[in-house]
Design a protein around this motif. Structure first.
Motif, PDB file in Angstrom:
ATOM      1  N   UNK A 188      51.909  72.956  85.428  1.00  0.00           N
ATOM      2  CA  UNK A 188      52.419  71.772  84.723  1.00  0.00           C
ATOM      3  C   UNK A 188      53.672  71.220  85.403  1.00  0.00           C
ATOM      4  N   UNK A 189      53.584  70.820  86.664  1.00  0.00           N
ATOM      5  CA  UNK A 189      54.782  70.338  87.364  1.00  0.00           C
ATOM      6  C   UNK A 189      55.409  69.117  86.693  1.00  0.00           C
ATOM      7  N   UNK A 190      54.620  68.356  85.964  1.00  0.00           N
ATOM      8  CA  UNK A 190      55.091  67.159  85.259  1.00  0.00           C
ATOM      9  C   UNK A 190      55.994  67.500  84.076  1.00  0.00           C
ATOM     10  N   UNK A 191      56.006  68.757  83.644  1.00  0.00           N
ATOM     11  CA  UNK A 191      56.694  69.129  82.414  1.00  0.00           C
ATOM     12  C   UNK A 191      58.111  69.656  82.618  1.00  0.00           C
ATOM     13  N   UNK A 215      58.911  62.344  79.012  1.00  0.00           N
ATOM     14  CA  UNK A 215      58.423  61.301  78.110  1.00  0.00           C
ATOM     15  C   UNK A 215      56.910  61.137  78.085  1.00  0.00           C
ATOM     16  N   UNK A 216      56.209  61.533  79.142  1.00  0.00           N
ATOM     17  CA  UNK A 216      54.750  61.401  79.149  1.00  0.00           C
ATOM     18  C   UNK A 216      54.031  62.680  78.709  1.00  0.00           C
ATOM     19  N   UNK A 217      54.773  63.689  78.282  1.00  0.00           N
ATOM     20  CA  UNK A 217      54.179  64.946  77.834  1.00  0.00           C
ATOM     21  C   UNK A 217      53.945  64.862  76.317  1.00  0.00           C
ATOM     22  N   UNK A 218      52.960  64.058  75.952  1.00  0.00           N
ATOM     23  CA  UNK A 218      52.687  63.755  74.541  1.00  0.00           C
ATOM     24  C   UNK A 218      52.273  64.993  73.749  1.00  0.00           C
ATOM     25  N   UNK A 219      51.521  65.884  74.365  1.00  0.00           N
ATOM     26  CA  UNK A 219      51.071  67.084  73.648  1.00  0.00           C
ATOM     27  C   UNK A 219      52.261  67.967  73.258  1.00  0.00           C
ATOM     28  N   UNK A 220      53.196  68.150  74.189  1.00  0.00           N
ATOM     29  CA  UNK A 220      54.381  68.952  73.883  1.00  0.00           C
ATOM     30  C   UNK A 220      55.233  68.259  72.822  1.00  0.00           C
ATOM     31  N   UNK A 221      55.425  66.958  72.952  1.00  0.00           N
ATOM     32  CA  UNK A 221      56.224  66.217  71.965  1.00  0.00           C
ATOM     33  C   UNK A 221      55.602  66.336  70.576  1.00  0.00           C
ATOM     34  N   UNK A 222      54.278  66.283  70.489  1.00  0.00           N
ATOM     35  CA  UNK A 222      53.605  66.418  69.194  1.00  0.00           C
ATOM     36  C   UNK A 222      53.838  67.809  68.601  1.00  0.00           C
ATOM     37  N   UNK A 223      53.796  68.842  69.433  1.00  0.00           N
ATOM     38  CA  UNK A 223      54.083  70.198  68.981  1.00  0.00           C
ATOM     39  C   UNK A 223      55.498  70.267  68.409  1.00  0.00           C
ATOM     40  N   UNK A 224      56.448  69.726  69.142  1.00  0.00           N
ATOM     41  CA  UNK A 224      57.837  69.767  68.681  1.00  0.00           C
ATOM     42  C   UNK A 224      58.010  68.979  67.388  1.00  0.00           C
ATOM     43  N   UNK A 225      57.373  67.831  67.276  1.00  0.00           N
ATOM     44  CA  UNK A 225      57.458  67.028  66.057  1.00  0.00           C
ATOM     45  C   UNK A 225      56.900  67.795  64.857  1.00  0.00           C
ATOM     46  N   UNK A 226      55.824  68.540  65.046  1.00  0.00           N
ATOM     47  CA  UNK A 226      55.268  69.352  63.960  1.00  0.00           C
ATOM     48  C   UNK A 226      56.262  70.388  63.459  1.00  0.00           C
ATOM     49  N   UNK A 251      63.004  57.093  87.645  1.00  0.00           N
ATOM     50  CA  UNK A 251      62.486  56.031  86.789  1.00  0.00           C
ATOM     51  C   UNK A 251      62.501  56.481  85.327  1.00  0.00           C
ATOM     52  N   UNK A 252      63.643  56.476  84.711  1.00  0.00           N
ATOM     53  CA  UNK A 252      63.755  56.861  83.311  1.00  0.00           C
ATOM     54  C   UNK A 252      64.446  58.195  83.134  1.00  0.00           C
ATOM     55  N   UNK A 253      64.372  58.693  81.906  1.00  0.00           N
ATOM     56  CA  UNK A 253      65.062  59.927  81.554  1.00  0.00           C
ATOM     57  C   UNK A 253      64.165  60.806  80.693  1.00  0.00           C
ATOM     58  N   UNK A 254      64.513  62.088  80.672  1.00  0.00           N
ATOM     59  CA  UNK A 254      63.847  63.004  79.759  1.00  0.00           C
ATOM     60  C   UNK A 254      64.137  62.554  78.327  1.00  0.00           C
ATOM     61  N   UNK A 255      63.231  62.870  77.414  1.00  0.00           N
ATOM     62  CA  UNK A 255      63.419  62.571  75.993  1.00  0.00           C
ATOM     63  C   UNK A 255      64.134  63.766  75.363  1.00  0.00           C
ATOM     64  N   UNK A 256      65.215  63.510  74.653  1.00  0.00           N
ATOM     65  CA  UNK A 256      65.944  64.574  73.970  1.00  0.00           C
ATOM     66  C   UNK A 256      65.528  64.561  72.499  1.00  0.00           C
ATOM     67  N   UNK A 257      65.114  65.724  72.025  1.00  0.00           N
ATOM     68  CA  UNK A 257      64.710  65.889  70.630  1.00  0.00           C
ATOM     69  C   UNK A 257      65.594  66.964  70.007  1.00  0.00           C
ATOM     70  N   UNK A 258      65.791  66.891  68.706  1.00  0.00           N
ATOM     71  CA  UNK A 258      66.603  67.882  68.015  1.00  0.00           C
ATOM     72  C   UNK A 258      66.029  68.153  66.637  1.00  0.00           C
ATOM     73  N   UNK A 259      66.356  69.342  66.137  1.00  0.00           N
ATOM     74  CA  UNK A 259      65.905  69.791  64.831  1.00  0.00           C
ATOM     75  C   UNK A 259      67.113  70.286  64.045  1.00  0.00           C
ATOM     76  N   UNK A 260      67.210  69.855  62.797  1.00  0.00           N
ATOM     77  CA  UNK A 260      68.256  70.336  61.884  1.00  0.00           C
ATOM     78  C   UNK A 260      67.843  71.714  61.392  1.00  0.00           C
TER      79      UNK A 260
END
Length: 166
Positions: free
Chosen positions: A26-29, A125-136, A153-162
């Motif tokens: 998964x070099x894209x990840x 940002x294009x790793x939709x499967x991982x983002x969906x896992x994190x959102x769950x 071309x852009x930046x990593x998406x930063x996500x956080x959980x309380x």
């Protein structure tokens, strides 16, 4: 069944095996590349140092007796109430079987235990499967740009959980 094992610097060969598999599959990840961790970058001292990040919690998932995933929790510098989930990867052979869920829950448990009130991560940002896992698991986009992407071309998406509401 998923077995989670905390790994230390003496366990560097298993971490190396998983990390190289992750970077190849998964070099894209990841912000790092396989080339950076092979050749001159592939040394016991470097792998041990990676597992000796002060305060880190490094976890390997084992399925049917074989290493099948990995993740780390690391303290956030200058923010004692925060932790970060890094180096998350699950082997394609076991994806969809709950391994990622187990790894995320374990890193969140560790973060709460050390007093963190939030857990953050960066995802491509294009790793939709991982983002969906994190959102769950309750992670949400912070709107804060992460590290620049390798192509500039852009930046990593930063996500956080309380972590304060169980």
């Amino acid at each position: 069944m998923v077995e989670l094992r905390t790994v230390e610097s003496d366990d560097w060969p298993i971490w190396r095996e998983l990390r190289l598999a992750a970077l190849a599959e998964a070099p894209y990840a990841f912000g790092s590349t396989l080339a950076q961790w092979q050749g001159a970058g592939d040394s016991e001292d470097r792998w041990r140092a990676r597992l000796e990040i002060p305060g880190a919690h490094n976890v390997v998932a084992v399925v049917d007796g074989r290493p099948a995933g990995m993740a780390s929790g690391v303290p956030v510098e200058h923010a004692e109430d925060s932790a970060e989930l890094i180096s998350m990867w699950v082997s394609p052979a076991v994806r969809g079987g709950g391994v990622g869920d187990c790894l995320i829950r374990e890193v969140a448990r560790w973060a709460v235990e050390r007093g963190a009130t939030s857990l953050s991560l960066s995802v491509m940002p294009d790793n939709k499967r991982a983002a969906a896992l994190y959102e769950r698991h309750g992670f949400m986009d912070t709107g804060v740009p992460g590290d620049p992407l390798p192509d500039g071309m852009g930046n990593e998406q930063v996500m956080a959980k309380d972590l304060t509401n169980g």
